[in-house]
Design a protein around this motif. Sequence first.
Motif, PDB file in Angstrom:
ATOM      1  N   VAL A 159       1.049  -1.557   0.211  1.00  0.00           N
ATOM      2  CA  VAL A 159      -0.272  -0.035   0.094  1.00  0.00           C
ATOM      3  C   VAL A 159       0.860   1.364   0.220  1.00  0.00           C
ATOM      4  O   VAL A 159       0.499   1.983  -0.801  1.00  0.00           O
ATOM      5  N   PHE A 160       1.616   0.934   0.570  1.00  0.00           N
ATOM      6  CA  PHE A 160       2.834   2.882   1.087  1.00  0.00           C
ATOM      7  C   PHE A 160       3.565   2.566  -0.205  1.00  0.00           C
ATOM      8  O   PHE A 160       3.523   3.586  -0.933  1.00  0.00           O
ATOM      9  N   VAL A 161       3.667   1.381  -1.115  1.00  0.00           N
ATOM     10  CA  VAL A 161       5.267   1.672  -2.126  1.00  0.00           C
ATOM     11  C   VAL A 161       4.078   2.506  -3.167  1.00  0.00           C
ATOM     12  O   VAL A 161       3.830   3.138  -4.499  1.00  0.00           O
ATOM     13  N   LEU A 162       2.502   1.514  -3.372  1.00  0.00           N
ATOM     14  CA  LEU A 162       1.613   2.148  -4.663  1.00  0.00           C
ATOM     15  C   LEU A 162       0.972   3.634  -4.313  1.00  0.00           C
ATOM     16  O   LEU A 162       1.405   4.503  -5.091  1.00  0.00           O
ATOM     17  N   GLU A 163       1.577   4.027  -2.741  1.00  0.00           N
ATOM     18  CA  GLU A 163       1.009   5.688  -2.666  1.00  0.00           C
ATOM     19  C   GLU A 163       2.645   6.350  -3.492  1.00  0.00           C
ATOM     20  O   GLU A 163       2.475   7.179  -4.262  1.00  0.00           O
ATOM     21  N   ALA A 164       3.557   5.898  -2.846  1.00  0.00           N
ATOM     22  CA  ALA A 164       4.518   6.033  -3.088  1.00  0.00           C
ATOM     23  C   ALA A 164       5.029   6.663  -4.920  1.00  0.00           C
ATOM     24  O   ALA A 164       5.214   7.458  -5.334  1.00  0.00           O
ATOM     25  N   ALA A 165       4.169   5.270  -5.393  1.00  0.00           N
ATOM     26  CA  ALA A 165       5.026   5.055  -7.024  1.00  0.00           C
ATOM     27  C   ALA A 165       3.577   6.518  -7.520  1.00  0.00           C
ATOM     28  O   ALA A 165       3.592   7.336  -9.092  1.00  0.00           O
ATOM     29  N   ASP A 166       2.353   6.465  -6.926  1.00  0.00           N
ATOM     30  CA  ASP A 166       1.389   7.423  -7.650  1.00  0.00           C
ATOM     31  C   ASP A 166       1.805   8.868  -7.377  1.00  0.00           C
ATOM     32  O   ASP A 166       1.889   9.478  -8.597  1.00  0.00           O
ATOM     33  N   ALA A 167       2.342   9.607  -6.418  1.00  0.00           N
ATOM     34  CA  ALA A 167       2.596  10.273  -5.874  1.00  0.00           C
ATOM     35  C   ALA A 167       4.144  11.334  -6.755  1.00  0.00           C
ATOM     36  O   ALA A 167       4.564  11.745  -7.437  1.00  0.00           O
ATOM     37  N   MET A 168       4.648   9.431  -7.228  1.00  0.00           N
ATOM     38  CA  MET A 168       6.425   9.869  -8.411  1.00  0.00           C
ATOM     39  C   MET A 168       5.559  10.472  -8.960  1.00  0.00           C
ATOM     40  O   MET A 168       5.572  11.308  -9.762  1.00  0.00           O
ATOM     41  N   CYS A 169       4.702   9.787  -9.454  1.00  0.00           N
ATOM     42  CA  CYS A 169       4.552   9.942 -11.093  1.00  0.00           C
ATOM     43  C   CYS A 169       3.967  10.977 -11.621  1.00  0.00           C
ATOM     44  O   CYS A 169       3.883  11.674 -12.674  1.00  0.00           O
ATOM     45  N   LYS A 170       2.804  11.387 -10.314  1.00  0.00           N
ATOM     46  CA  LYS A 170       1.937  12.556 -10.930  1.00  0.00           C
ATOM     47  C   LYS A 170       2.575  13.722 -10.628  1.00  0.00           C
ATOM     48  O   LYS A 170       2.015  15.200 -10.707  1.00  0.00           O
ATOM     49  N   ALA A 171       3.924  13.580  -9.538  1.00  0.00           N
ATOM     50  CA  ALA A 171       4.573  15.538  -9.176  1.00  0.00           C
ATOM     51  C   ALA A 171       5.810  15.198 -10.133  1.00  0.00           C
ATOM     52  O   ALA A 171       6.056  16.860 -10.305  1.00  0.00           O
ATOM     53  N   ALA A 172       6.193  14.813 -11.053  1.00  0.00           N
ATOM     54  CA  ALA A 172       6.857  15.489 -12.191  1.00  0.00           C
ATOM     55  C   ALA A 172       6.855  14.521 -13.231  1.00  0.00           C
ATOM     56  O   ALA A 172       6.709  13.377 -13.927  1.00  0.00           O
ATOM     57  N   ASP A 173       8.168  15.149 -14.184  1.00  0.00           N
ATOM     58  CA  ASP A 173       8.134  14.398 -15.370  1.00  0.00           C
ATOM     59  C   ASP A 173       8.708  13.016 -15.016  1.00  0.00           C
ATOM     60  O   ASP A 173      10.387  13.286 -15.673  1.00  0.00           O
ATOM     61  N   VAL A 174       8.332  11.984 -14.768  1.00  0.00           N
ATOM     62  CA  VAL A 174       9.347  10.759 -14.622  1.00  0.00           C
ATOM     63  C   VAL A 174       8.839   9.066 -14.732  1.00  0.00           C
ATOM     64  O   VAL A 174       7.631   9.603 -15.494  1.00  0.00           O
ATOM     65  N   GLU A 175       9.221   8.242 -15.490  1.00  0.00           N
ATOM     66  CA  GLU A 175       8.782   7.100 -16.164  1.00  0.00           C
ATOM     67  C   GLU A 175       9.031   6.395 -15.162  1.00  0.00           C
ATOM     68  O   GLU A 175      10.201   5.908 -14.376  1.00  0.00           O
ATOM     69  N   LEU A 176       8.005   5.664 -14.602  1.00  0.00           N
ATOM     70  CA  LEU A 176       7.963   4.743 -13.295  1.00  0.00           C
ATOM     71  C   LEU A 176       9.022   3.140 -14.151  1.00  0.00           C
ATOM     72  O   LEU A 176       8.339   2.728 -14.661  1.00  0.00           O
ATOM     73  N   ILE A 177       9.875   3.179 -13.429  1.00  0.00           N
ATOM     74  CA  ILE A 177      10.673   1.829 -14.513  1.00  0.00           C
ATOM     75  C   ILE A 177       9.975   0.016 -13.485  1.00  0.00           C
ATOM     76  O   ILE A 177      10.148  -0.423 -14.724  1.00  0.00           O
ATOM     77  N   GLY A 178       9.632   0.140 -12.560  1.00  0.00           N
ATOM     78  CA  GLY A 178       8.884  -0.886 -12.331  1.00  0.00           C
ATOM     79  C   GLY A 178       9.872  -0.786 -10.225  1.00  0.00           C
ATOM     80  O   GLY A 178       9.543   0.052  -9.666  1.00  0.00           O
ATOM     81  N   TYR A 179       9.139  -2.589  -9.666  1.00  0.00           N
ATOM     82  CA  TYR A 179       9.810  -2.628  -8.356  1.00  0.00           C
ATOM     83  C   TYR A 179      10.220  -4.088  -7.857  1.00  0.00           C
ATOM     84  O   TYR A 179      10.542  -4.274  -8.904  1.00  0.00           O
ATOM     85  N   ALA A 180      10.231  -3.618  -6.534  1.00  0.00           N
ATOM     86  CA  ALA A 180      11.483  -4.876  -6.700  1.00  0.00           C
ATOM     87  C   ALA A 180      10.525  -5.469  -5.296  1.00  0.00           C
ATOM     88  O   ALA A 180      10.620  -4.794  -4.210  1.00  0.00           O
ATOM     89  N   ASN A 181       9.991  -6.209  -5.235  1.00  0.00           N
ATOM     90  CA  ASN A 181       9.988  -6.463  -3.730  1.00  0.00           C
ATOM     91  C   ASN A 181      11.332  -7.636  -3.107  1.00  0.00           C
ATOM     92  O   ASN A 181      11.866  -8.615  -2.894  1.00  0.00           O
ATOM     93  N   VAL A 182      11.255  -6.580  -1.963  1.00  0.00           N
ATOM     94  CA  VAL A 182      13.020  -6.782  -1.661  1.00  0.00           C
ATOM     95  C   VAL A 182      13.248  -7.841  -0.674  1.00  0.00           C
ATOM     96  O   VAL A 182      13.345  -8.922  -0.858  1.00  0.00           O
TER      97      VAL A 182
END
Length: 102
Positions: free
Chosen positions: A16-39
């Motif tokens: 839940v937290f990583v999805l919130e972070a990813a959403d905020a990141m993509c909305k805040a700036a012109d960045v491309e979401l590469i992916g995620y890693a379940n560490v």
Amino acid sequence: MAKYEALGLIETFGLVFVLEAADAMCKAADVELIGYANVASGYISVLVQGDVGACKTAVEAGVAAVKAMEGGNLYSSIVIPRPHQDLGKIIKRYSITNLVTE
């Protein structure tokens, strides 16, 4: 990887937290979401790429979004300007295109 100047990463505990972070990141700036890693054991990292300023803005927004959530659990964050080309070998493994089957 050569066309991008920076990587932005955030690591949280829980999807839940990583999805919130990813959403905020993509909305805040012109960045491309590469992916995620379940560490391990619930720690999940999200990766974005773009120019240095955009990655800094995106990471700051993602960190703020997680901290604003009740129980927000931010583990770490970083912006890597001008990453070495060999990091592309690691990043490719966690690319969304490698995770999605069409």
